[in-house]
Design an enzyme around this catalytic site. Structure first.
Site, PDB file in Angstrom:
ATOM      1  N   GLU A 129      -5.793   1.092   0.572  1.00 25.65           N
ATOM      2  CA  GLU A 129      -6.924   0.967   1.487  1.00 25.65           C
ATOM      3  C   GLU A 129      -8.174   0.450   0.767  1.00 25.65           C
ATOM      4  O   GLU A 129      -9.021  -0.205   1.366  1.00 25.65           O
ATOM      5  CB  GLU A 129      -7.208   2.327   2.148  1.00 25.65           C
ATOM      6  CG  GLU A 129      -7.676   2.205   3.576  1.00 25.65           C
ATOM      7  CD  GLU A 129      -7.758   3.543   4.301  1.00 25.65           C
ATOM      8  OE1 GLU A 129      -7.755   4.603   3.640  1.00 25.65           O
ATOM      9  OE2 GLU A 129      -7.849   3.537   5.534  1.00 25.65           O
ATOM     10  N   HIS A 154      18.963   5.746  -7.638  1.00 30.91           N
ATOM     11  CA  HIS A 154      20.255   5.492  -6.990  1.00 30.91           C
ATOM     12  C   HIS A 154      20.083   4.768  -5.663  1.00 30.91           C
ATOM     13  O   HIS A 154      20.981   4.736  -4.838  1.00 30.91           O
ATOM     14  CB  HIS A 154      21.004   6.820  -6.815  1.00 30.91           C
ATOM     15  CG  HIS A 154      21.306   7.447  -8.142  1.00 30.91           C
ATOM     16  ND1 HIS A 154      22.520   7.313  -8.768  1.00 30.91           N
ATOM     17  CD2 HIS A 154      20.503   8.143  -8.997  1.00 30.91           C
ATOM     18  CE1 HIS A 154      22.467   7.933  -9.937  1.00 30.91           C
ATOM     19  NE2 HIS A 154      21.248   8.440 -10.108  1.00 30.91           N
ATOM     20  N   LYS A 174      -6.316   0.077  16.132  1.00 27.05           N
ATOM     21  CA  LYS A 174      -7.001   1.032  17.012  1.00 27.05           C
ATOM     22  C   LYS A 174      -7.483   0.327  18.269  1.00 27.05           C
ATOM     23  O   LYS A 174      -7.353   0.846  19.382  1.00 27.05           O
ATOM     24  CB  LYS A 174      -8.218   1.641  16.298  1.00 27.05           C
ATOM     25  CG  LYS A 174      -7.878   2.563  15.164  1.00 27.05           C
ATOM     26  CD  LYS A 174      -9.158   3.202  14.637  1.00 27.05           C
ATOM     27  CE  LYS A 174      -8.922   3.860  13.304  1.00 27.05           C
ATOM     28  NZ  LYS A 174     -10.161   4.257  12.634  1.00 27.05           N
TER      29      LYS A 174
HETATM   30  O1  PA5 Z   1     -10.213   6.584   3.396  1.00 20.80           O
HETATM   31  C1  PA5 Z   1     -10.539   6.538   4.566  1.00 20.80           C
HETATM   32  O2  PA5 Z   1     -11.710   6.364   4.908  1.00 20.80           O
HETATM   33  C2  PA5 Z   1      -9.540   6.741   5.681  1.00 20.80           C
HETATM   34  O3  PA5 Z   1      -8.243   6.844   5.208  1.00 20.80           O
HETATM   35  C3  PA5 Z   1      -9.872   7.981   6.468  1.00 20.80           C
HETATM   36  O4  PA5 Z   1      -9.808   9.104   5.628  1.00 20.80           O
HETATM   37  C4  PA5 Z   1      -8.923   8.187   7.637  1.00 20.80           C
HETATM   38  O5  PA5 Z   1      -8.885   7.039   8.442  1.00 20.80           O
HETATM   39  C5  PA5 Z   1      -9.368   9.355   8.499  1.00 20.80           C
HETATM   40  O6  PA5 Z   1     -10.674   9.160   8.952  1.00 20.80           O
HETATM   41  P1  PA5 Z   1     -11.552  10.336   9.486  1.00 20.80           P
HETATM   42  O7  PA5 Z   1     -11.744  11.305   8.376  1.00 20.80           O
HETATM   43  O8  PA5 Z   1     -12.824   9.704   9.930  1.00 20.80           O
HETATM   44  O9  PA5 Z   1     -10.801  10.960  10.622  1.00 20.80           O
END
Ligand code: PA5
Length: 448
Positions: free
Chosen positions: A279, A300, A414
Site C-alpha cells: 500500500e 512443497h 469503493k
Molecule cells: O494503511 C491504511 O491507511 C489502510 O490500510 C487503512 O488502515 C484501512 O483501509 C482501514 O482504514 P480505516 O482505519 O480508516 O478504517
C-alpha cells in the site's frame, strides 16, 4: 538486537554497488526526520515509541479489565486497523493464555464468516474494539452494526455499550460521532499516523495488551531500534542498507519480494509486511510487488516456482535465532523409516538446516535473498523489527520517488461498490456500471 544478513544478495548486488547508495538512502532518511518529503503530514509514526507512552497505563488498565471479564474479545477493523495487532498476537501470544479468545471481524464481507462469528458471540461473554481511523470504512462499519445488535440483545443497550471500545480519529468521522453519542470508551488515532503505520498506537497496543503481551517491551524494542537507527551511519545501518539494496534489486529487474519464514506463527507478520509495502509503494505504475511464503510448508508448493520460475524474484527471510530446542527426533531401534540420522537432534535444528539449505538453493537458482534475524521471538525484538520495517519502507518509497503515506488506489473499488449498492451520490457511476454487470455485458464460458 535484530540484524540483516546480506550474504546472498551477491552477486546481483555487490558490496560496492550498495556502498554507492549511501548518500541517497541517508538523504531519504534525513528528509523523513526533517519532515521534508511527500506525505510529510503523516510522519507521526516515527516518534510513536516515545509519544505513545502517556497512553500506555490507560491501555493496560482497559486491557486488564477485558482480560478479567470476557471470554471473547472481538477486534473489528481492516488493513492497518487490524493487521499490526494480529501480527504481534499470532507471533507472541503464549499458548497457555487462552482468555479472552481474540476473534477478528470487519476484515472481510463474507456472510458465512459473519454468520459463524455472530453465532459464537451469542453464546459467549464478549467485548468489542472497533477500530477505524476514517470511521467510515464499509467492512468494519457493517460488521460493527451487526455485532452491536447482538450486544444489545444480549446485555441490553446500556450494558452492551459498556463493552464497546472505539479506536478512531480524535475529532472527526462517523465512528467518532458514534463514540460521542453513545459515550463509548475510546482511544484516539493521531492525525499524523496512517493506518499501516499505526501498530504502536492504541490501534495495535490495546488488542495486543488484551492478548496478554507486554506492550512496554514491544515499545522498548521499537524505541531502542529508533535510537540506533538515528545515530548509525549507512555503512553499519541494516535498515538503510535493506531499503537501498531492495531498491537496487528492483532496478535490476527483481520486481517481486517474497517474505518468507520458517515459523508458522510469523504468518501474519508477512501479512502486515505485504500491506505495509504494497500500500505504501504500489503506485504510479511502479515498485516491488510484495508476496509471502510460509516454509517449509510452501517449499512443497511455491518452492518449485521460487527455484525455477521467472527470475524476477528476491526473498526476505525472517529468522529467529533462539528457539525451543527441547523437542527432539526420537530414536527407532528398527530405523524402519531410515530417519535415525536425525535421532536425538532438536527438531529446530532440522528446521534451521532446511532454512540454510533453502537460502543457498534459492540464491544459486537466481533468487537473491536477505535474512532479518531476531535473536529471539519476543515482544522486544518484534517491536524493533516492526519499527525497522516501517523506516525501511518509508525510505524505500522515497528512493522510488513516490509518496509512501497515501493510498489513492484503494478508492476505485469503493466507488464502484457504493454505486452498485445504490449509495446516494453515486447515481452517475451506477448507471454506467449496471450495464457492465448485467448478464448481456458479460463474457462467460460455460458448459452447454
Ligand atoms: O494503511 C491504511 O491507511 C489502510 O490500510 C487503512 O488502515 C484501512 O483501509 C482501514 O482504514 P480505516 O482505519 O480508516 O478504517
Amino acid at each position: 538486537m535484530i540484524n540483516l544478513d546480506l550474504t546472498y544478495i551477491e552477486p546481483t548486488v555487490s558490496a560496492l554497488e550498495l556502498a554507492a547508495m549511501s548518500a541517497k538512502a541517508t538523504s531519504a532518511y534525513k528528509r523523513l526526520q526533517s519532515k521534508d518529503c511527500p506525505g510529510s503530514d503523516f510522519l507521526g509514526w516515527m516518534d510513536l515509541p516515545e509519544t505513545i507512552q502517556s497512553l500506555v497505563a490507560d491501555i493496560k488498565h482497559t486491557a486488564a479489565e477485558i482480560r478479567r471479564r470476557d471470554a471473547v474479545h472481538v477486534v473489528v477493523g481492516i488493513g492497518g486497523s487490524y493487521l499490526g495487532a494480529r501480527c504481534v498476537i499470532e507471533a507472541l501470544r503464549p499458548p497457555t493464555d487462552a482468555k479472552p479468545e481474540i476473534l477478528y471481524a470487519g476484515h472481510n464481507l463474507s456472510a458465512s464468516y459473519a454468520e459463524h462469528l455472530l453465532s459464537v458471540l451469542e453464546k459467549r461473554d464478549f467485548s468489542v474494539n472497533v477500530i477505524s481511523k476514517s470511521g467510515t470504512t464499509t467492512e468494519p462499519a457493517v460488521l460493527f452494526r451487526m455485532i452491536r445488535n447482538v450486544l444489545e440483545k444480549k446485555y441490553g443497550e446500556a450494558e452492551g455499550l459498556k463493552r464497546v471500545i472505539a479506536t478512531t480519529d480524535e475529532h472527526k468521522g462517523t465512528l467518532r460521532d458514534l463514540a460521542t453519542k453513545f459515550g463509548l470508551k475510546s482511544y484516539p488515532i493521531p492525525d499524523d499516523v496512517g493506518g499501516r503505520y499505526s501498530v504502536f498506537t492504541a490501534v495495535g497496543l490495546l488488542p495486543i495488551a488484551v492478548a496478554g503481551i507486554d506492550i512496554e517491551q514491544l515499545l522498548a524494542g521499537a524505541r531502542d531500534l529508533r535510537a540506533k537507527c538515528v545515530k548509525t551511519p549507512f555503512e553499519t545501518n541494516p535498515v538503510l542498507q535493506y531499503a537501498a539494496a531492495r531498491h537496487l534489486l528492483y532496478q535490476k529487474g527483481k520486481q517481486i519480494e517474497v517474505f518468507a519464514n520458517f515459523q508458522p506463527q510469523l504468518h501474519y507478520l508477512s501479512e502486515w509486511l505485504k500491506q505495509l509495502f504494497g500500500e505504501s509503494e504500489g503506485k504510479e505504475g511502479k515498485s516491488v510487488f510484495p508476496a509471502a511464503c510460509d516454509y517449509t510448508t510452501d517449499l512443497h508448493s511455491m518452492g518449485q516456482y521460487v527455484q525455477e520460475g521467472l527470475r524476477t524474484l528476491f526473498e526476505t527471510f525472517i529468522a529467529v535465532e533462539k528457539t525451543s530446542e527441547s523437542i527432539t527426533v526420537p530414536t527407532d531401534p528398527q530405523n524402519a523409516d531410515g530417519l535415525n540420522f536425525l535421532a536425538g537432534k532438536p527438531l529446530e535444528e532440522v528446521n534451521r538446516m532446511a532454512y540454510e539449505g533453502t537460502r543457498i538453493a534459492h540464491a544459486d537458482g537466481g533468487v537473491p535473498n536477505f535474512t532479518w534475524r531476531m535473536p529471539e521471538l519476543n515482544a522486544y525484538h518484534l517491536g524493533g523489527l516492526l519499527y525497522a520495517f516501517e523506516v525501511a519502507c518509508a525510505v524505500s518509497g522515497l528512493l522510488n520517488g513516490i509518496n509512501p503515506f497515501n493510498q489513492p488506489g484503494v478508492e476505485a473499488y469503493k466507488k464502484n461498490m457504493f454505486a452498485l449498492l445504490g449509495k446516494p451520490g453515486f447515481e452517475t457511476e451506477a448507471s454506467q456500471l449496471t450495464q457492465r454487470t448485467t448478464a448481456s455485458g458479460r463474457r462467460v464460458s460455460c458448459f452447454s
